[in-house]
Design an enzyme around this catalytic site. Structure first.
Site, PDB file in Angstrom:
ATOM      1  CE  LYS A 112      52.905  50.215  30.731  1.00 53.95           C
ATOM      2  NZ  LYS A 112      51.574  49.917  30.382  1.00 53.95           N
ATOM      3  CE  LYS A 195      52.720  46.638  36.442  1.00 51.71           C
ATOM      4  NZ  LYS A 195      52.078  47.638  35.938  1.00 51.71           N
ATOM      5  CE  LYS A 198      48.268  42.190  30.086  1.00 52.23           C
ATOM      6  NZ  LYS A 198      47.736  43.938  30.411  1.00 52.23           N
TER       7      LYS A 198
HETATM    8  P1  AMP Z   1      47.053  46.166  33.412  1.00 49.73           P
HETATM    9  O1  AMP Z   1      47.621  44.863  32.524  1.00 49.73           O
HETATM   10  O2  AMP Z   1      47.662  47.292  33.196  1.00 49.73           O
HETATM   11  O3  AMP Z   1      45.588  46.033  31.790  1.00 49.73           O
HETATM   12  O4  AMP Z   1      45.750  45.690  34.263  1.00 49.73           O
HETATM   13  C1  AMP Z   1      45.094  44.793  34.649  1.00 49.73           C
HETATM   14  C2  AMP Z   1      44.805  44.848  35.769  1.00 49.73           C
HETATM   15  O5  AMP Z   1      45.442  44.467  36.583  1.00 49.73           O
HETATM   16  C3  AMP Z   1      44.537  46.682  36.711  1.00 49.73           C
HETATM   17  O6  AMP Z   1      43.959  46.648  37.490  1.00 49.73           O
HETATM   18  C4  AMP Z   1      46.234  46.276  36.686  1.00 49.73           C
HETATM   19  O7  AMP Z   1      46.146  47.688  38.304  1.00 49.73           O
HETATM   20  C5  AMP Z   1      46.489  44.810  37.386  1.00 49.73           C
HETATM   21  N1  AMP Z   1      47.305  44.378  37.605  1.00 49.73           N
HETATM   22  C6  AMP Z   1      48.641  44.282  36.281  1.00 49.73           C
HETATM   23  N2  AMP Z   1      49.615  43.564  37.020  1.00 49.73           N
HETATM   24  C7  AMP Z   1      49.737  43.512  37.970  1.00 49.73           C
HETATM   25  C8  AMP Z   1      50.336  42.419  39.166  1.00 49.73           C
HETATM   26  N3  AMP Z   1      52.185  42.027  38.828  1.00 49.73           N
HETATM   27  N4  AMP Z   1      49.829  43.148  40.982  1.00 49.73           N
HETATM   28  C9  AMP Z   1      48.661  43.070  41.347  1.00 49.73           C
HETATM   29  N5  AMP Z   1      47.633  44.035  40.064  1.00 49.73           N
HETATM   30  C10 AMP Z   1      48.567  43.822  38.820  1.00 49.73           C
END
Ligand code: AMP
Length: 329
Positions: A112, A195, A198
């Site tokens: 990031k 990955k 968003k």
């Molecule tokens: P975040 O969007 O970074 O707040 O992540 C929220 C949850 O979603 C966390 O447990 C991340 O590890 C999971 N997560 C986010 N993106 C992915 C992805 N592409 N594949 C699997 N898990 C994800």
């Protein structure tokens, strides 16, 4: 020991199928397993620049998504991280027990911060894992359902718990990351080497996408040479990603999907994946719309913050006492 489960999502950008698979899909079952603390990580969302109105709207959306996924307010405390002041208070203590060398090795920080100008990297982005460790230990949570990208942060929390307990006695509970067997890292549909996260409207399936858009994105997903539907992440990253998505949607294991799609052409296989995702997301989206309209998330967030604060404040007191902060009552 009874299960205490904690999980959170940052209200940044639009939620994706990756978030759904990692956290939301299993929320109903998670409710049945033990005491759950499900939160909106709004303080974490500030670690990268975000418009205030967007942050507010994303927080509302996320609350509605949690409820649409089947979160039971009588079993789980759903709350905004910023509504429970103990998170920030504990952060001021715990930042002294994780070291700069450790934090600078975190992959997420490296990824990031690499996208920012060097003189505009917020301290909060660097210190993110400290606050995340606080989120976890405040609730004596032992099970943390996450995607693979968060495992390094949980490992760091475990190091912190060891370090802290060695010094002060048995004060903090040791947490453990819990990953889905299939779907722990959902990749971008437009570039299966990164990955789903968003930020890419072509490669990410957003939870607010209309079914027709979801279908179009999946049908245009990058695939690989050859024509066999086989799980082989190294040589067939695109197809392997779609297999993972299918398995996560249907709650089946990879060999079962491989068998099911034996002899399928890529196009027909993609259609089956799109059908599976839409079949799952369409009713979920309808529930989300209803919740947004009736604003039922508001009362749940208030009630959740009360329950979470009570427990978090008790833990905070225990920690303050252990480190020698004078308790006057
Ligand atoms: P975040 O969007 O970074 O707040 O992540 C929220 C949850 O979603 C966390 O447990 C991340 O590890 C999971 N997560 C986010 N993106 C992915 C992805 N592409 N594949 C699997 N898990 C994800």
């Amino acid at each position: 020991m009874a299960e205490r489960i904690l999980t959170g999502i940052k209200p940044t950008g639009q939620l994706t199928l990756g978030n759904y698979i990692a956290v939301l899909k299993n929320l109903k079952k998670t409710n049945e397993r033990g005491e759950c603390f499900i939160f909106i990580a709004d303080l974490h969302a500030l670690t990268l620049p975000i418009d205030p109105a967007v942050l507010r709207q994303n927080s509302i959306d996320l609350a509605a998504f949690y409820l649409a996924a089947g979160l039971d307010p009588n079993k789980s405390a759903m709350f905004l991280q910023s509504s429970v002041s103990a998170h920030a208070e504990l952060n001021a203590i715990m930042q002294n027990y994780l070291y700069m060398g450790e934090l600078s090795r975190m992959t997420q920080f490296k990824d990031k911060s690499a996208k920012l100008k060097e003189n505009a990297i917020g301290l909060g982005l660097f210190a993110y894992p400290v606050l995340m460790a606080c989120d976890i230990v405040l609730y004596d949570a032992n099970i943390i359902p996450v995607g693979e990208d968060q495992v390094q942060h949980i490992e760091l929390t475990r190091d912190l718990v060891n370090r802290f307990n060695n010094r002060y006695g048995n004060i903090l509970t040791m947490p453990k990351a819990e990953l889905r067997k299939v779907g722990k890292r959902i990749m971008s549909l437009s570039d299966p080497s990164v990955k789903m996260s968003k930020s890419d409207p072509k490669g990410d399936v957003f939870l607010k996408d209309e079914p027709a858009v979801i279908r179009k994105k999946i049908m245009s997903a990058v695939t690989d040479m050859g024509c066999e539907v086989k799980y082989d992440p190294e040589n067939k990253p695109g197809i392997s990603n779609l297999i993972q998505i299918y398995c996560a949607m249907k709650d089946i294991e990879i060999p079962e999907a491989e068998k099911l799609f034996e002899g399928y052409r890529y196009g027909d296989f993609k259609k089956a994946v799109a059908d599976a995702v839409i079949e799952e997301l369409e009713p979920f989206q309808n529930r989300y719309k209803e919740i947004i309209a009736n604003k039922s998330y508001e009362a749940v967030l208030k009630q959740g913050a009360e329950k979470a604060s009570k427990i978090a404040n008790e833990t905070l007191k225990r920690i303050q006492k252990a480190v020698g902060l004078l308790q006057l009552d």
